[in-house]
Design a protein around this motif. Structure first.
Motif, PDB file in Angstrom:
ATOM      1  N   PRO A 156       0.825  -1.214   0.000  1.00  0.00           N
ATOM      2  CA  PRO A 156       0.000   0.000   0.000  1.00  0.00           C
ATOM      3  C   PRO A 156       0.855   1.258   0.000  1.00  0.00           C
ATOM      4  CG  PRO A 156       0.033  -0.993   2.186  1.00  0.00           C
ATOM      5  CD  PRO A 156       0.748  -1.949   1.274  1.00  0.00           C
ATOM      6  N   ASP A 157       0.199   2.401  -0.068  1.00  0.00           N
ATOM      7  CA  ASP A 157       0.913   3.675  -0.069  1.00  0.00           C
ATOM      8  C   ASP A 157       1.773   3.818   1.184  1.00  0.00           C
ATOM      9  OD1 ASP A 157      -0.185   4.358  -2.471  1.00  0.00           O
ATOM     10  OD2 ASP A 157      -1.809   5.553  -1.605  1.00  0.00           O
ATOM     11  N   ARG A 160       6.359   9.624   1.894  1.00  0.00           N
ATOM     12  CA  ARG A 160       7.009  10.164   0.698  1.00  0.00           C
ATOM     13  C   ARG A 160       8.495   9.851   0.625  1.00  0.00           C
ATOM     14  NH1 ARG A 160       5.293  16.314  -0.141  1.00  0.00           N
ATOM     15  NH2 ARG A 160       6.508  15.931  -2.028  1.00  0.00           N
ATOM     16  N   ARG A 164       8.799   4.003  -5.594  1.00  0.00           N
ATOM     17  CA  ARG A 164       8.078   2.809  -6.035  1.00  0.00           C
ATOM     18  C   ARG A 164       8.207   2.644  -7.544  1.00  0.00           C
ATOM     19  NH1 ARG A 164       3.205   0.346  -4.002  1.00  0.00           N
ATOM     20  NH2 ARG A 164       3.443   1.750  -2.235  1.00  0.00           N
TER      21      ARG A 164
END
Length: 327
Positions: A156-157, A160, A164
């Motif tokens: 998942p996210d 920052r 990716r």
């Protein structure tokens, strides 16, 4: 009298180099991430140091003086030499006894890792891979602490500070025992919601990834049993009327005579597999080389078929590979 190099900042020469190309204070600022006043200030300092206007404002932009043109080529060559000197040494995998640490999911271990290991053996036989299993809540810590150079999976996210790369995609399909009452034809949405399911999820308190995709489409299933590992699914499903959602790319590793597979009766059960790393290692030569190998292997994977309309879904075709992981 020689110029005192201690009085000239390298960034002033970088601005000069950019101005020779762009001929515009605005474009130089955009190129170097500087404000227009900062670029103008740098030019004025250079003018004072070199006792020349260097660039004159005209209707066609900033035109270099004869002195600027004279300085242009030798200064540009000097800057390129500095760039090459400061560039990280190239990573030579065939000449180094190197170990990379990878954190991968069980799914990636099955569908991707064998191809990656075969590739690495061919291009860099001296390089070793240390593989560790990962759960998504652990990924940030492993990458931050340099316990893993790269994490690969359905991740998942993240904050920052992590970068990716998308590798490939896959989808969920239904799996049941071959003599299940619903086997042999596409499963309807009504049957899918009425039947008892086995859910594969890392924790009893978490919602599974498959259920998150289903919930987005307003679909709920009846979960009768949960398991943490996909490898438990064949043994459980083969001895029950449970249906389980599995990844299409792992279907070849199950016994096609023992199980029946068909698409889930919803429109979007696709997901993406990614490689994730800490931005602190983004420019490291060895880490960049590793990422290139991972991306290259992923690019060779056969792309999945386009999704069929859910209501007209057909059973997945039989394939030759038959490996019964249930034992």
């Amino acid at each position: 009298m020689p110029v005192n190099l201690a009085s000239i900042e390298l960034k002033l020469l970088v601005v000069f180099d950019a101005m020779l190309v762009e001929r515009s204070v605005t474009r130089v600022g955009y190129r170097l991430g500087m404000s227009q006043p900062a670029v103008s200030n740098a030019l004025n300092r250079l003018r004072d140091l070199l006792k020349d206007q260097l660039f004159l404002r005209t209707g066609e932009g900033m035109v270099p003086t004869a002195r600027a043109l004279e300085l242009g080529e030798p200064l540009q060559q000097a800057l390129r030499q500095i760039e090459r000197a400061l560039e990280p040494a190239a990573f030579q995998p065939r000449e180094l006894d190197w170990t990379f640490n990878l954190a991968v999911s069980d799914y990636v271990s099955v569908v991707f890792l064998p191809a990656l290991i075969a590739h690495m053996s061919a291009v860099a036989p001296a390089v070793k891979l240390h593989i560790q299993s990962k759960r998504n809540p652990e990924v940030s810590g492993l990458l931050d602490n340099s316990e893993a150079d790269l994490a690969i999976g359905i991740i998942p996210d993240l904050p920052r500070r992590f970068r990716r790369a998308q590798l490939f995609r896959d989808r969920y399909v239904c799996m049941m025992r071959a003599d299940h009452p619903l086997a042999g034809s596409p499963i309807s949405l009504a049957d899918f919601q009425a039947i008892d399911h086995l859910a594969i999820k890392p924790s009893a308190h978490e919602i599974s990834r498959a259920d998150r995709l289903l919930h987005k489409q307003g679909v709920r299933r009846k979960i009768a049993t949960t398991a943490q590992q996909l490898l438990a699914a064949p043994a459980i499903v083969s001895r029950s009327d449970l249906v389980v959602l599995v990844f299409e790319r792992v279907v070849d590793y199950f016994d096609r005579d023992a199980f029946y597979f068909c698409p889930a009766p919803v429109d979007d059960m696709w997901f993406r597999v990614s490689a994730v790393w800490n931005q602190a290692h983004n420019e490291d030569a060895a880490a960049k080389w590793l990422r290139r190998q991972v991306i290259e292997v992923a690019s060779r994977m056969e792309p999945p078929e386009e999704p069929r309309p859910a209501r007209a879904a057909l059973p997945l075709p039989r394939r030759r590979a038959r490996v019964d992981v249930a034992g």
